[in-house]
Scaffold this motif. Structure first.
Motif, PDB file in Angstrom:
ATOM      1  N   GLY A  13       7.507  -4.165  12.179  1.00 29.55           N
ATOM      2  CA  GLY A  13       6.242  -3.979  11.468  1.00 29.55           C
ATOM      3  C   GLY A  13       5.079  -4.117  12.422  1.00 29.55           C
ATOM      4  O   GLY A  13       5.258  -4.565  13.566  1.00 29.55           O
ATOM      5  N   ASN A  14       3.891  -3.726  11.977  1.00 31.34           N
ATOM      6  CA  ASN A  14       2.716  -3.864  12.838  1.00 31.34           C
ATOM      7  C   ASN A  14       2.281  -5.317  12.917  1.00 31.34           C
ATOM      8  O   ASN A  14       2.340  -6.056  11.927  1.00 31.34           O
ATOM      9  CB  ASN A  14       1.563  -3.016  12.304  1.00 31.34           C
ATOM     10  N   LEU A  15       1.836  -5.698  14.112  1.00 34.13           N
ATOM     11  CA  LEU A  15       1.253  -7.025  14.317  1.00 34.13           C
ATOM     12  C   LEU A  15      -0.258  -6.857  14.210  1.00 34.13           C
ATOM     13  O   LEU A  15      -0.866  -6.174  15.038  1.00 34.13           O
ATOM     14  CB  LEU A  15       1.670  -7.561  15.692  1.00 34.13           C
ATOM     15  N   LEU A  16      -0.838  -7.423  13.177  1.00 35.17           N
ATOM     16  CA  LEU A  16      -2.256  -7.237  12.879  1.00 35.17           C
ATOM     17  C   LEU A  16      -3.060  -8.457  13.330  1.00 35.17           C
ATOM     18  O   LEU A  16      -2.517  -9.549  13.477  1.00 35.17           O
ATOM     19  CB  LEU A  16      -2.446  -7.032  11.370  1.00 35.17           C
ATOM     20  N   GLU A  17      -4.350  -8.232  13.529  1.00 39.34           N
ATOM     21  CA  GLU A  17      -5.285  -9.330  13.845  1.00 39.34           C
ATOM     22  C   GLU A  17      -4.894 -10.087  15.105  1.00 39.34           C
ATOM     23  O   GLU A  17      -5.260 -11.241  15.272  1.00 39.34           O
ATOM     24  CB  GLU A  17      -5.402 -10.308  12.664  1.00 39.34           C
TER      25      GLU A  17
ATOM     26  N   GLU B 120      -3.186  11.550  -6.685  1.00 42.41           N
ATOM     27  CA  GLU B 120      -3.381  11.006  -8.039  1.00 42.41           C
ATOM     28  C   GLU B 120      -4.053   9.647  -8.005  1.00 42.41           C
ATOM     29  O   GLU B 120      -4.212   8.991  -9.035  1.00 42.41           O
ATOM     30  CB  GLU B 120      -2.019  10.900  -8.745  1.00 42.41           C
ATOM     31  N   GLY B 121      -4.404   9.184  -6.800  1.00 41.42           N
ATOM     32  CA  GLY B 121      -5.097   7.901  -6.677  1.00 41.42           C
ATOM     33  C   GLY B 121      -4.177   6.711  -6.537  1.00 41.42           C
ATOM     34  O   GLY B 121      -4.642   5.566  -6.521  1.00 41.42           O
ATOM     35  N   THR B 122      -2.875   6.929  -6.431  1.00 35.86           N
ATOM     36  CA  THR B 122      -1.947   5.815  -6.221  1.00 35.86           C
ATOM     37  C   THR B 122      -2.042   5.349  -4.777  1.00 35.86           C
ATOM     38  O   THR B 122      -2.025   6.160  -3.847  1.00 35.86           O
ATOM     39  CB  THR B 122      -0.495   6.244  -6.527  1.00 35.86           C
ATOM     40  N   GLU B 123      -2.156   4.052  -4.607  1.00 39.05           N
ATOM     41  CA  GLU B 123      -2.256   3.499  -3.257  1.00 39.05           C
ATOM     42  C   GLU B 123      -0.888   3.013  -2.789  1.00 39.05           C
ATOM     43  O   GLU B 123      -0.176   2.316  -3.512  1.00 39.05           O
ATOM     44  CB  GLU B 123      -3.234   2.322  -3.242  1.00 39.05           C
ATOM     45  N   ALA B 124      -0.526   3.398  -1.550  1.00 35.01           N
ATOM     46  CA  ALA B 124       0.703   2.874  -0.952  1.00 35.01           C
ATOM     47  C   ALA B 124       0.362   1.568  -0.244  1.00 35.01           C
ATOM     48  O   ALA B 124      -0.663   1.479   0.432  1.00 35.01           O
ATOM     49  CB  ALA B 124       1.296   3.875   0.024  1.00 35.01           C
ATOM     50  N   VAL B 125       1.213   0.569  -0.429  1.00 39.53           N
ATOM     51  CA  VAL B 125       0.991  -0.742   0.183  1.00 39.53           C
ATOM     52  C   VAL B 125       2.100  -1.009   1.185  1.00 39.53           C
ATOM     53  O   VAL B 125       3.284  -0.907   0.857  1.00 39.53           O
ATOM     54  CB  VAL B 125       0.967  -1.852  -0.891  1.00 39.53           C
ATOM     55  N   ALA B 126       1.688  -1.337   2.401  1.00 40.81           N
ATOM     56  CA  ALA B 126       2.656  -1.630   3.457  1.00 40.81           C
ATOM     57  C   ALA B 126       2.601  -3.120   3.795  1.00 40.81           C
ATOM     58  O   ALA B 126       1.732  -3.836   3.312  1.00 40.81           O
ATOM     59  CB  ALA B 126       2.340  -0.807   4.700  1.00 40.81           C
ATOM     60  N   PHE B 127       3.536  -3.564   4.626  1.00 41.49           N
ATOM     61  CA  PHE B 127       3.491  -4.942   5.090  1.00 41.49           C
ATOM     62  C   PHE B 127       3.278  -4.955   6.595  1.00 41.49           C
ATOM     63  O   PHE B 127       3.583  -3.990   7.308  1.00 41.49           O
ATOM     64  CB  PHE B 127       4.788  -5.690   4.726  1.00 41.49           C
ATOM     65  N   GLY B 128       2.709  -6.043   7.060  1.00 40.70           N
ATOM     66  CA  GLY B 128       2.542  -6.259   8.490  1.00 40.70           C
ATOM     67  C   GLY B 128       2.586  -7.752   8.726  1.00 40.70           C
ATOM     68  O   GLY B 128       2.879  -8.532   7.796  1.00 40.70           O
TER      69      GLY B 128
END
Lengths: 401, 167
Positions: free
Chosen positions: B125-129, B155-163
């Motif tokens: 996964g991405n390492l954020l901050e 349609e306005g659905t948001e995809a949520v990822a983890f990091g």
């Protein structure tokens, strides 16, 4: 091995760009070259294996036959990621070992063009329309760059950094030294795609692609082909003395896939299968790492080469950083590694690579490597690894005569 | 809208997950949820949303091997029985790379990392901050999981990822 198998013909094209040729042209050139080198004709071959990754479903072997001789022999069209070429050679070997052939031709070829460092994945993605789960991970959109990277420069960078995390004295500079060496080696190889030396500072200062791999630490895409003619012990005894004198023995041929490890869910493990292939190959050949006069290993990225020093037991466990620091893998060092320039500078037309490194080692064992000859070379090892994963290790020996 | 990389991450998305909302259960799991006007979907099946977003593995009931994909049988022992297992949200950086060249719509530089989760499981996964200076990213450093919006469909659905962020 009780019944040895021999390389009696070997050739390769210079690796580079051939926009006016196709894979069939490149494969024909090396197939005919290897046959001529062996003093044989296509009519002598009882088996043909052709390794080409990007055209794996195109019946390339049969297209090749239609240019060089449709003799009706079995053709194996082989694909095994970056181990494609080596697997094609192994397929030819197995035909001989099984008694179906006493002479066989193996060709590796790829026509990649200027597809870019990242391949198709490096192109702009379409905007998502309606999210819908698909695939084995229930993905709703492309996740490259969202959930880390799966592209090769980054995957191999992470493989190298994992090694660095466990071993002191391994970092950006050690990885960069690998590329400095291979670029320097390539200046002696007229068949290399690039033949230009770069200082360590230039390697480290080049455009960063995936830290710690800079542009000069990544292999290029390119076009090229290599081919070998193999024969059985029994057949060799019937051949011309000059063919016998130049014959190179395949003392070990090992193909592995990646055994389960817990970290597979993070990214593919390129070390375990390489260690297993090397161990088995040394046992098969009855030689050890100290006996090797040269090694051609799979330096798709500089980070990969460094970890393979340990995977192939060329250095002590944990000693890969020290090995490069003391110039062990340079052509005048303890065990010369990638004197051809390696994938980083010689180039990496995928299907050709695993055959080309056999050509390289065989040419040194024959004493025919010109300016880059490792004097008195008697034993050499080749290694390729394809992500997915597949690893092939071959050990070659000069004829005893 | 950027589809990836740190600059595509909405730093508030992780916090937004704590809001009490109407949660839809799919396949027995909460990987779709309604956030007021916005519908959210986890970007991959193995990220479970809801009050406490976490990763969920298919665990082999025989040998305990963990997998994130749909399974046919176990790659370690060959048995065919699995159970869902919630994985820890904390772990350590096993490896990383700083990506400077990517597809045109992936923002660079970003940090890709391989994380070893406490109590089992290895995930990318991405390492954020954590910035993009290799001098400041430590191998073995402790991290915790977070979530972020990574794209919105027509349609306005948001995809949520983890990091992961430094713990």
């Amino acid at each position: 091995m009780a019944d040895n198998i021999w390389i009696i013909g070997a050739t390769m094209t210079k690796f580079g760009r051939y926009p006016d040729k196709d894979s069939v042209d490149l494969a024909s050139e090396t197939a005919l070259g290897a046959l001529a080198d062996a003093g044989a004709t296509i009519g002598d071959m009882q088996s043909l294996s052709v390794g080409c990754l990007l055209e794996a479903s195109n019946m390339l072997g049969q297209h090749l036959q239609k240019q060089i001789g449709q003799t009706g022999i079995p053709v194996f069209n082989v694909a095994n990621a970056c181990a494609t070429g080596a697997t094609a050679v192994r397929t030819a070997m197995l035909s001989i070992k099984a008694g179906e052939a006493d002479m066989a031709l193996a060709v590796g070829v790829e026509q990649m063009g200027k597809m870019g460092l990242l391949g198709p994945a490096g192109r702009e993605r379409a905007k998502p329309t309606g999210f819908e789960r698909s695939g084995r991970y229930g993905t709703v959109m492309p996740v490259e760059g969202v959930l880390g990277t799966q592209l090769m420069p980054g995957v191999f960078a992470q493989a190298g950094m994992e090694y660095a995390s466990h071993h002191d004295g391994v970092g950006f500079e050690q990885f960069a030294k690998v590329a400095e060496k291979n670029h320097a080696h390539s200046t002696l190889n007229p068949l290399a795609q690039y033949q230009k030396a770069f200082s360590l500072e230039e390697v480290m200062g080049a455009t960063m692609i995936a830290y710690p791999n800079t542009l000069l630490m990544c292999c290029p895409t390119g076009d090229g082909s290599a081919a070998v003619v193999l024969c059985s012990d029994k057949k060799l005894k019937t051949l011309d003395p000059d063919v016998r004198r130049r014959a190179v023995k395949i003392s070990a041929s090992v193909l592995t896939s990646d055994p389960y490890v817990e970290s597979d869910t993070g990214q593919p493990d390129v070390s375990t299968l390489t260690k297993q292939a090397a161990k088995t190959a040394y046992e098969q050949a009855g030689v050890g790492p100290a006996d090797l006069d040269l090694v051609e290993l799979h330096d798709c990225f500089a980070t990969a080469e460094l970890i393979h020093y340990e995977n192939l037991s060329l250095c002590e466990p944990g000693g890969a950083g020290d090995f490069i620091d003391r110039r062990g893998p340079w052509r005048d060092g303890q065990t010369p590694v990638n004197v051809s320039g390696g994938l980083i500078s010689k180039g990496h037309p995928i299907g050709a690579t695993g055959v080309a490194n056999l050509y390289e080692v065989a040419t040194h064992l024959r004493g025919e490597a010109g300016d880059r000859q490792i004097e008195g070379a008697k034993v050499g090892l080749t290694h390729v690894i394809g992500l997915g994963s597949a690893c092939a290790v071959h050990i070659l020996e000069k004829a005893a005569s | 809208m950027l589809y990836g990389g740190v600059s595509g991450a909405d730093p508030t998305a992780g916090g937004a997950a704590k809001h009490d909302t109407d949660v839809t259960h799919v396949n027995g799991r909460t990987n779709v949820r309604q956030m007021g006007e916005t519908k959210q979907m986890s970007v991959v099946d193995y990220l479970v949303l809801g009050d406490e977003p976490h990763l969920e593995a298919n665990a082999c009931t025989s040998c305990g091997a963990l997998f994130f994909d749909r399974r046919n049988a176990c790659a370690k022992c060959g048995k065919q029985s699995f159970e869902k297992r919630a994985l820890s949200n904390s772990g350590i950086v096993r490896s990383y790379t700083i990506i400077h060249r990517a597809a045109p719509n992936v923002a660079v530089p970003y940090v890709s990392s391989v994380i070893e989760l406490d109590g089992g499981g290895v995930v990318k996964g991405n390492l954020l901050e954590a910035g993009s200076d290799p001098e400041k990213i430590e191998l073995g450093m402790k991290v915790k999981m977070t979530t972020f919006g990574c794209g919105v469909d027509e349609e306005g659905t948001e995809a949520v990822a983890f990091g992961f962020v430094p713990a």
